[in-house]
Design an enzyme around this catalytic site. Structure first.
Site, PDB file in Angstrom:
ATOM      1  N   PRO A  60      57.784  72.992  75.951  1.00 37.43           N
ATOM      2  CA  PRO A  60      57.891  71.702  76.656  1.00 37.43           C
ATOM      3  C   PRO A  60      59.248  71.050  76.407  1.00 37.43           C
ATOM      4  CG  PRO A  60      55.871  71.823  75.350  1.00 37.43           C
ATOM      5  CD  PRO A  60      56.720  72.997  74.963  1.00 37.43           C
ATOM      6  N   GLU A  61      59.896  70.608  77.476  1.00 41.22           N
ATOM      7  CA  GLU A  61      61.159  69.884  77.389  1.00 41.22           C
ATOM      8  C   GLU A  61      60.901  68.450  77.861  1.00 41.22           C
ATOM      9  OE1 GLU A  61      64.360  72.197  79.204  1.00 41.22           O
ATOM     10  OE2 GLU A  61      63.282  74.047  78.797  1.00 41.22           O
TER      11      GLU A  61
END
Ligand SMILES: [Zn+2]
Length: 276
Positions: free
Chosen positions: A2-3
């Site tokens: 996840p960014e």
């Protein structure tokens, strides 16, 4: 992994469900990754904010900092899920009481309760650069940060110091839009201004699509993100560049699999500057 867009999507899903509720109980698996969670008990969740890829739960005189790692999933449910990767649970009081669960298959995620803003145990967060979608992400400071020639631009962007929240996917996407080769060292002002805008555009579009599910990411309701089909270079080796139809290439930069268009992102910065 996840960014920023994925973490922001989880934040927007979770915040309305947990804000204003008191943490009646907390349990976590063994090990330092979830060590101080019991400090959250008895405190009320006043706000859920985000800094880079970190979720920050404002508990008044404490702060719960959550990093989703490679595969962390955070969601509300009335009872524990049948999942052998369940790592932590917060029991929440209040109307429609329920539980906030943290499930993490790969075990790179972390939960930490700290004094507000005291991030000495979380060095990446302590040294975090400006939030890209806020006014603090100033063009001039960014131009200076990427001008130095020592490090490939991709490594510099992954470090979180020039700008917060970018990981492997959105670095590749932003560099493609700005026409900069991922291994370029030192980006001139004209291209840096393009990159500054490209970072914002890429992140805003991905948030609008609720993030990219490449493999393990799920939102705060355990659904996949919708942005994968919109990616222009990431995970598209051999497929045509949407801008010029040249096949996308895969290489390795900063020890990470890296996708780029050899025509839109020429190796020589002088060539890139001449084209822009
Ligand atoms: Zn191209």
């Amino acid at each position: 992994m996840p960014e920023l867009p994925e973490v922001e999507t989880v934040r927007r899903d979770i915040a309305p469900q947990v804000t204003g509720r008191r943490i009646a109980g907390a349990e976590a698996g063994p090990g330092p990754r979830y060590g101080s969670l019991s400090d959250a008990i008895g405190r009320t969740i006043l706000r859920v904010e985000r800094r880079g890829k970190y979720l920050l739960f404002d508990l008044g005189d404490r702060e719960l900092v959550i990093h989703l790692g490679m595969s962390g999933r955070l969601f509300m449910a009335p009872r524990p899920p049948e999942d052998s990767h369940l790592r932590a649970v917060l029991e929440l009081d209040g109307a429609g009481a329920g539980y906030l669960f943290f499930v993490d298959m790969r075990k790179f995620g972390t939960l930490a309760v700290v004094r507000p803003g005291k991030y000495d145990t979380i060095p990446t967060l302590a040294a975090m650069g400006p939030e890209p979608l806020s006014d603090e992400f100033a063009v001039e400071a960014f131009c200076r940060a990427v001008a130095g020639g020592g490090t490939p631009i991709k490594a510099l962007l992954l470090s979180q110091k020039a700008v917060a929240g970018l990981g492997n996917i959105y670095v590749d996407e932003a560099l493609h839009r700005a026409g900069i080769h991922p291994a370029a060292r030192g980006v001139d002002r004209k291209l840096a201004i393009k990159l500054h805008q490209a970072i914002r555009d890429v992140l805003e579009e991905a948030i609008a699509n609720r993030g990219t599910t490449f493999s393990l990411y799920r939102d705060g309701y355990m659904r996949e993100g919708n942005h994968y089909a919109e990616l222009r270079v990431y995970d598209r080796a051999g497929k045509p560049c949407p801008a010029c139809r040249t096949p996308i290439e895969k290489t390795r930069v900063a020890q990470r699999g890296t996708y780029f268009c050899p025509r839109c992102q020429p190796q020589s910065l002088r060539a890139a500057a001449g084209r822009s």
